[in-house]
Design a protein around this motif. Structure first.
Motif, short mmCIF file in Angstrom:
data_model
loop_
_atom_site.label_atom_id
_atom_site.label_comp_id
_atom_site.label_asym_id
_atom_site.label_seq_id
_atom_site.Cartn_x
_atom_site.Cartn_y
_atom_site.Cartn_z
N ILE A 69 0.82 -1.20 0.00
CA ILE A 69 0.00 0.00 0.00
C ILE A 69 0.86 1.26 0.00
O ILE A 69 0.35 2.37 0.09
CB ILE A 69 -0.97 0.02 1.21
CG1 ILE A 69 -0.20 -0.01 2.51
CG2 ILE A 69 -1.94 -1.14 1.14
CD1 ILE A 69 -1.06 0.29 3.72
N GLY A 70 2.19 1.06 -0.13
CA GLY A 70 3.09 2.21 -0.06
C GLY A 70 2.97 3.14 -1.27
O GLY A 70 3.29 4.31 -1.19
N GLY A 71 2.53 2.61 -2.39
CA GLY A 71 2.43 3.44 -3.59
C GLY A 71 1.26 3.00 -4.44
O GLY A 71 0.71 1.92 -4.24
N VAL A 72 0.89 3.84 -5.38
CA VAL A 72 -0.27 3.56 -6.23
C VAL A 72 -0.07 2.28 -7.05
O VAL A 72 -1.01 1.54 -7.32
CB VAL A 72 -0.53 4.78 -7.15
CG1 VAL A 72 -1.52 4.45 -8.23
CG2 VAL A 72 -1.02 5.95 -6.31
N ALA A 73 1.20 2.02 -7.45
CA ALA A 73 1.46 0.87 -8.31
C ALA A 73 1.25 -0.46 -7.58
O ALA A 73 0.96 -1.48 -8.21
CB ALA A 73 2.89 0.95 -8.83
N GLY A 74 1.37 -0.45 -6.24
CA GLY A 74 1.32 -1.68 -5.46
C GLY A 74 0.14 -2.59 -5.75
O GLY A 74 0.33 -3.75 -6.14
N PRO A 75 -1.10 -2.09 -5.58
CA PRO A 75 -2.27 -2.95 -5.80
C PRO A 75 -2.34 -3.52 -7.22
O PRO A 75 -2.76 -4.66 -7.40
CB PRO A 75 -3.45 -2.02 -5.52
CG PRO A 75 -2.90 -0.99 -4.60
CD PRO A 75 -1.49 -0.79 -5.03
N PHE A 76 -1.92 -2.73 -8.23
CA PHE A 76 -1.94 -3.25 -9.60
C PHE A 76 -0.90 -4.36 -9.74
O PHE A 76 -1.15 -5.40 -10.35
CB PHE A 76 -1.65 -2.12 -10.59
CG PHE A 76 -2.76 -1.10 -10.66
CD1 PHE A 76 -3.98 -1.43 -11.24
CD2 PHE A 76 -2.59 0.15 -10.11
CE1 PHE A 76 -5.02 -0.50 -11.29
CE2 PHE A 76 -3.62 1.08 -10.16
CZ PHE A 76 -4.84 0.75 -10.74
N LEU A 77 0.26 -4.11 -9.11
CA LEU A 77 1.32 -5.12 -9.10
C LEU A 77 0.80 -6.41 -8.48
O LEU A 77 0.99 -7.51 -9.00
CB LEU A 77 2.48 -4.57 -8.27
CG LEU A 77 3.90 -4.91 -8.66
CD1 LEU A 77 4.18 -4.43 -10.07
CD2 LEU A 77 4.87 -4.26 -7.68
#
Lengths: 321, 250
Positions: free
Chosen positions: A254-262
């Motif tokens: 959850i540290g960055g926007v890319a995380g959940p997509f990753l």
């Protein structure tokens, strides 16, 4: 890791995704769905930043999906852009209304209330046969794009890139939101809500904005899933789907926007691998993957590429001594 | 409110906690520009008084006025917006953010956090935060997460967070507790300079009588929910009831 390197990596990731339908065409469909679910997981991740776990966000995924189905079947709206805008608008309004009540609660109460409301909606979707098609669900016809009609396979190819473009555009906006005072206030609810109130900030309002945004994101995930699959089912609102979104968010980070997509894309790859080699053990492999991440990557997959702030700051302090 | 100099006034405030009197019909005013100390034995009602002023505790009777406007039992966030800020006995910080980020958030809170997509880390907030950091001497830890700071620095960061709101009245709950005796006066000197520079009125709860004697313009002595003495430090410390109730117990 320096921000420039991080941006390069992210740009590389987006390019790799853009090339995927050419390199692995049979993966295109599942990746569209993975990206769609990524939006919903990003919504869940926003609330996780404030320390709030929603085990009911599939509700908004289902709302977005059913809104698209109703619009294209009932209201005769076939344009993809209008379907996306309409579904997101509906889930946003529902998010604000439900959220106004939900964000008064914390911890287990918040989690359980979200679960309860989503299960009520699940039951309604399954029982109101005449309206929702019951457990059969509803078919979603292939949408048009700016008045142009496409067959399913052409539409799927376009939808893949629409999803990718939306990830970049929406991801950027969410990134800016998280960097804004309101985004920092969201994280502050988690670390010290009392202090936040004594700074004159209403935690309720901060959380309501986050909840509404998270519902909008889940709704966006819902409409994309609906038009990709071409069918909506009550199961979209089922609690296992909500649990899957939490799992995706935690796994991705959850540290960055890319995380959940990753997380969403990674899970999809694990899924297809598991189905290929150990069909019955998919959930077990899923669970093991999550355990590994929790033990070895507490900041999720995203933590692999983003700098670790806590560790860094302690090191800096030691250097000062 | 007749007194023109009064910034904060309380009238007939009463609070009982299950029969224990934390405030018993208290009436007093805090004047603009004063640095007022509150002393008293444990449980005499000092922190409760701060909690009433910030809206955390609702009095069973009586009223609180800030510049003549009633603020009794408004929620803490509303009172904070009216210009009363507080620090805490146990530092209350955003532990997973740096000192500078904590301060920038406080500055943003003062300006209103609902301001669209402009980043929190912007030049004017950063400059103001750095100014505060320099004012209290936290430069070496500006980029350290507040959760990893030692107690004394956390305390200072906590007070600075309240200062960043540019309050009209600052309430300090034991600003020097948990700080070593050597650092105590350094911190107080720094704080006093900051307060004078910003013309901030302050009220502080304190256990160290030497700190009170050196820095307070006025001392309020609490005992079982009442103010038993009120005046200049030297006058108050000579009062026999004070010696018996507070100093004797120290």
């Amino acid at each position: 890791m320096r921000p420039a390197t991080l941006y390069l990596l992210l740009a590389g990731g987006v390019l790799a995704m853009a090339a995927l339908p050419i390199l692995l065409p049979w993966k295109q469909f599942v990746m569209t769905v993975a990206m769609a679910k990524g939006f919903a997981a990003l919504g869940v991740a926003l609330l996780l930043r404030a320390g709030m776990i929603s085990i009911g966000h599939a509700l908004f995924l289902a709302l977005g999906a059913y809104a698209a189905a109703f619009m294209s079947r009932g209201a005769g709206i076939t344009d993809l852009g209008l379907l996306i805008l309409g579904s997101v608008a509906i889930s946003t309004v529902c998010g604000a209304l439900v959220g106004a009540y939900m964000v008064r609660y914390r911890a287990i109460f918040f989690a359980m209330l979200n679960l309860a409301v989503s299960m009520v909606v699940f039951s309604l979707l399954a029982k109101l046969y005449r309206v929702t098609g019951g457990t059969d669900g509803m078919r979603v016809p292939v949408p048009t794009i700016f008045g142009m009609e496409y067959d399913k396979s052409q539409f799927d190819a376009i939808l893949y890139y629409v999803a990718l473009v939306l990830i970049v555009a929406v991801g950027f906006l969410v990134h800016r939101y998280l960097k804004s005072p309101l985004g920092h206030a969201l994280a502050a609810v988690h670390s010290n809500e009392v202090r936040l109130e004594y700074l004159g900030v209403s935690a309720w309002r901060v959380l309501l904005v986050a909840y509404t945004v998270s519902a909008a994101l889940a709704g966006l995930g819902g409409v994309l899933t609906a038009v990709a699959v071409g069918h909506v089912l009550p199961e979209y609102a089922y609690w296992t789907e909500s649990g899957h979104l939490v799992l995706t968010a935690v796994l991705g980070g959850i540290g960055g926007v890319a995380g959940p997509f990753l997380g969403s894309i990674f899970l999809e790859f694990v899924h297809s691998f598991a189905v290929g080699y150990a069909d019955d053990a998919w959930n077990m492999i899923n669970g093991i993957a999550l355990l590994l991440v929790i033990f070895f990557l507490p900041q999720g997959l995203y933590g692999l590429i983003a700098r670790r702030r806590a560790a860094k700051s302690v090191m800096e302090r030691d250097e000062d001594k | 409110m007749s007194d023109e100099r009064a910034l904060l006034s309380v009238r007939g405030i009463t609070v009982n906690f299950a029969g224990v009197k934390a405030a018993d019909d208290v009436t007093l005013s805090i004047n603009r520009g004063d640095f007022t100390a509150i002393i008293g034995a444990n449980g005499s009602g000092k922190t409760t008084f701060l909690n009433i002023c910030t809206g955390y505790v609702k009095p069973q009777a009586g009223a609180v006025y800030l510049e003549g406007r009633e603020i009794t039992a408004l929620p803490p966030r509303n009172i904070a917006r009216q210009g009363i800020a507080r620090s805490f006995q146990i530092p209350q910080l955003f532990t997973d953010q740096t000192v500078r980020e904590n301060l920038m958030l406080s500055i943003a809170a003062r300006e209103g956090v609902f301001q669209g997509f402009t980043p929190l880390d912007r030049p004017e907030y950063r400059a103001e935060a750095d100014e505060l950091i320099a004012l209290v001497g936290l430069q070496s830890v500006a980029d350290t997460l507040t959760g990893t700071l030692p107690e004394g620095l956390r305390k200072l960061a906590d007070v600075t967070l309240a200062l960043a709101l540019k309050p009209r009245l600052l309430l300090l709950d034991e600003p020097t507790s948990g700080v070593s005796a050597l650092e105590r006066f350094d911190i107080m000197n720094t704080l006093m300079n900051a307060l004078r520079e910003r013309e901030t009125t302050a009220l502080f709860v304190e256990h160290d009588m030497e700190v009170v004697r050196r820095y307070a313009d006025r001392v309020l002595v609490w005992d079982t929910g009442s103010v038993i003495a009120d005046g200049l430090p030297d006058t108050v410390f000579a009062d026999e009831r004070v010696i018996k109730s507070v100093l004797g117990a120290v």
